[in-house]
Design a protein around this motif. Structure first.
Motif, PDB file in Angstrom:
ATOM      1  N   ALA A   1       0.777  -1.306  -0.016  1.00 38.61           N
ATOM      2  CA  ALA A   1       0.007   0.063  -0.145  1.00 38.61           C
ATOM      3  C   ALA A   1       0.832   1.391   0.233  1.00 38.61           C
ATOM      4  N   HIS A   2       2.056   1.132   0.663  1.00 34.64           N
ATOM      5  CA  HIS A   2       2.810   2.445   0.560  1.00 34.64           C
ATOM      6  C   HIS A   2       4.261   2.454   0.085  1.00 34.64           C
ATOM      7  N   THR A   3       4.549   1.256  -0.466  1.00 31.26           N
ATOM      8  CA  THR A   3       5.659   1.046  -1.237  1.00 31.26           C
ATOM      9  C   THR A   3       5.703   0.039  -2.593  1.00 31.26           C
ATOM     10  N   SER A   4       6.542   0.029  -3.228  1.00 28.23           N
ATOM     11  CA  SER A   4       6.893  -0.989  -4.161  1.00 28.23           C
ATOM     12  C   SER A   4       7.911  -1.812  -3.883  1.00 28.23           C
ATOM     13  N   ILE A   5       8.257  -2.933  -4.416  1.00 30.81           N
ATOM     14  CA  ILE A   5       9.289  -3.848  -4.276  1.00 30.81           C
ATOM     15  C   ILE A   5      10.131  -3.923  -5.496  1.00 30.81           C
ATOM     16  N   ILE A   6      11.525  -3.694  -5.181  1.00 31.90           N
ATOM     17  CA  ILE A   6      12.257  -3.557  -6.421  1.00 31.90           C
ATOM     18  C   ILE A   6      13.275  -4.728  -6.336  1.00 31.90           C
ATOM     19  N   LEU A   7      13.160  -5.653  -7.721  1.00 27.25           N
ATOM     20  CA  LEU A   7      13.915  -6.736  -7.567  1.00 27.25           C
ATOM     21  C   LEU A   7      14.807  -6.752  -8.465  1.00 27.25           C
ATOM     22  N   ILE A   8      16.242  -6.677  -8.354  1.00 32.25           N
ATOM     23  CA  ILE A   8      17.241  -6.710  -9.186  1.00 32.25           C
ATOM     24  C   ILE A   8      18.065  -8.083  -9.247  1.00 32.25           C
ATOM     25  N   TYR A   9      17.838  -8.889 -10.248  1.00 29.21           N
ATOM     26  CA  TYR A   9      18.481 -10.323 -10.283  1.00 29.21           C
ATOM     27  C   TYR A   9      19.050 -10.742 -11.545  1.00 29.21           C
ATOM     28  N   ARG A  10      19.902 -11.586 -11.536  1.00 29.24           N
ATOM     29  CA  ARG A  10      20.236 -12.297 -12.966  1.00 29.24           C
ATOM     30  C   ARG A  10      19.459 -13.659 -13.022  1.00 29.24           C
ATOM     31  N   PRO A  11      18.729 -13.733 -14.144  1.00 31.89           N
ATOM     32  CA  PRO A  11      17.774 -15.048 -14.129  1.00 31.89           C
ATOM     33  C   PRO A  11      18.701 -16.160 -14.132  1.00 31.89           C
ATOM     34  N   THR A  12      19.472 -15.944 -15.158  1.00 28.67           N
ATOM     35  CA  THR A  12      20.610 -17.349 -15.295  1.00 28.67           C
ATOM     36  C   THR A  12      21.919 -16.804 -15.263  1.00 28.67           C
ATOM     37  N   HIS A  13      22.834 -17.683 -14.962  1.00 28.09           N
ATOM     38  CA  HIS A  13      24.312 -17.363 -15.206  1.00 28.09           C
ATOM     39  C   HIS A  13      24.527 -16.897 -16.407  1.00 28.09           C
ATOM     40  N   GLY A  14      25.310 -15.614 -16.596  1.00 28.75           N
ATOM     41  CA  GLY A  14      25.639 -15.402 -18.106  1.00 28.75           C
ATOM     42  C   GLY A  14      24.675 -14.515 -18.442  1.00 28.75           C
ATOM     43  N   HIS A  15      23.423 -14.478 -17.921  1.00 30.10           N
ATOM     44  CA  HIS A  15      22.342 -13.548 -18.538  1.00 30.10           C
ATOM     45  C   HIS A  15      22.588 -12.027 -18.156  1.00 30.10           C
ATOM     46  N   PRO A  16      21.998 -11.015 -18.811  1.00 28.86           N
ATOM     47  CA  PRO A  16      22.065  -9.686 -18.134  1.00 28.86           C
ATOM     48  C   PRO A  16      21.268  -9.669 -17.033  1.00 28.86           C
ATOM     49  N   MET A  17      21.399  -8.553 -16.087  1.00 26.21           N
ATOM     50  CA  MET A  17      20.569  -8.256 -14.932  1.00 26.21           C
ATOM     51  C   MET A  17      19.287  -7.960 -15.336  1.00 26.21           C
ATOM     52  N   GLU A  18      18.313  -8.231 -14.710  1.00 32.59           N
ATOM     53  CA  GLU A  18      16.996  -7.962 -14.847  1.00 32.59           C
ATOM     54  C   GLU A  18      16.601  -6.887 -13.634  1.00 32.59           C
ATOM     55  N   SER A  19      15.658  -5.674 -13.931  1.00 35.98           N
ATOM     56  CA  SER A  19      15.322  -4.756 -12.758  1.00 35.98           C
ATOM     57  C   SER A  19      14.010  -4.605 -13.047  1.00 35.98           C
ATOM     58  N   GLN A  20      13.107  -5.056 -12.223  1.00 30.95           N
ATOM     59  CA  GLN A  20      11.592  -4.911 -12.117  1.00 30.95           C
ATOM     60  C   GLN A  20      11.089  -4.382 -11.018  1.00 30.95           C
ATOM     61  N   GLU A  21       9.913  -3.857 -11.158  1.00 33.31           N
ATOM     62  CA  GLU A  21       9.414  -3.334  -9.723  1.00 33.31           C
ATOM     63  C   GLU A  21       8.065  -4.091  -9.545  1.00 33.31           C
ATOM     64  N   PHE A  22       7.658  -4.350  -8.489  1.00 33.45           N
ATOM     65  CA  PHE A  22       6.336  -5.006  -7.946  1.00 33.45           C
ATOM     66  C   PHE A  22       5.477  -4.194  -7.440  1.00 33.45           C
ATOM     67  N   VAL A  23       4.417  -3.898  -8.117  1.00 28.28           N
ATOM     68  CA  VAL A  23       3.617  -2.822  -7.622  1.00 28.28           C
ATOM     69  C   VAL A  23       2.080  -3.186  -7.192  1.00 28.28           C
TER      70      VAL A  23
END
Ligand code: ZN
Length: 163
Positions: free
Chosen positions: A52-74
């Protein structure tokens, strides 16, 4: 690590889902194509108490060797459709506006003077992905979304109807 108190309560649950589940070599939960981190965020934070008062930011590498993903859960509400802040009313100057999503379309209306934005309204922006959350009793299937980090608001430069 600086964590707001209302989020800190969820961390043990997040850790359980994120780190104690069996995953395959792609970091996906066994038998699925969903990564354990995405699943853990959805299961842990997919509720009004957390989002309700924030979002969750997830920064992760799905698989070794793949680029980083940055997503926001809202969380999406009529006051923050798809998690985006709404523009203030140019007549009243107040922020008492809402934009319920009806049949996939949202139009901003001022709750004070009823002025609204012009045009057909805004549909779900590109890259915004709905999430089902069966834990939430109010779940309508479209209350929670993943979206690209720092996605530009669809209401930027949106025109209001003239008086
Ligand atoms: Zn107004």
């Amino acid at each position: 690590m600086l964590v707001p108190r209302n989020i800190r309560l969820f961390l043990p649950t997040f850790a359980e889902y994120a780190f104690l589940r069996a995953v395959d070599s792609h970091g996906c939960l066994l038998g699925t194509r969903k990564t354990n981190l995405v699943d853990a965020v959805q299961r842990t934070f997919g509720g009004r108490e957390a989002l309700a008062h924030t979002s969750i930011i997830l920064i992760y590498r799905p698989t070794h060797g793949h680029p980083m993903e940055s997503q926001e859960f809202v969380m999406s509400t009529r006051y923050k459709p798809w998690g985006y802040n709404l523009p203030s009313c140019p007549s009243c100057g107040n922020g008492a506006v809402n934009a319920p999503i009806r049949f996939g379309v949202a139009t901003v209306t001022c709750l004070s003077c009823r002025r609204c934005t012009d045009g057909p309204g805004v549909t779900v922006p590109d890259g915004v992905i709905p999430v089902k959350n069966h834990k939430d009793p109010e779940d309508l299937g479209d209350r929670y979304y993943w979206r690209p980090l720092n996605a530009v608001s669809p209401w930027l430069n949106h025109k209001w109807k003239s008086d």
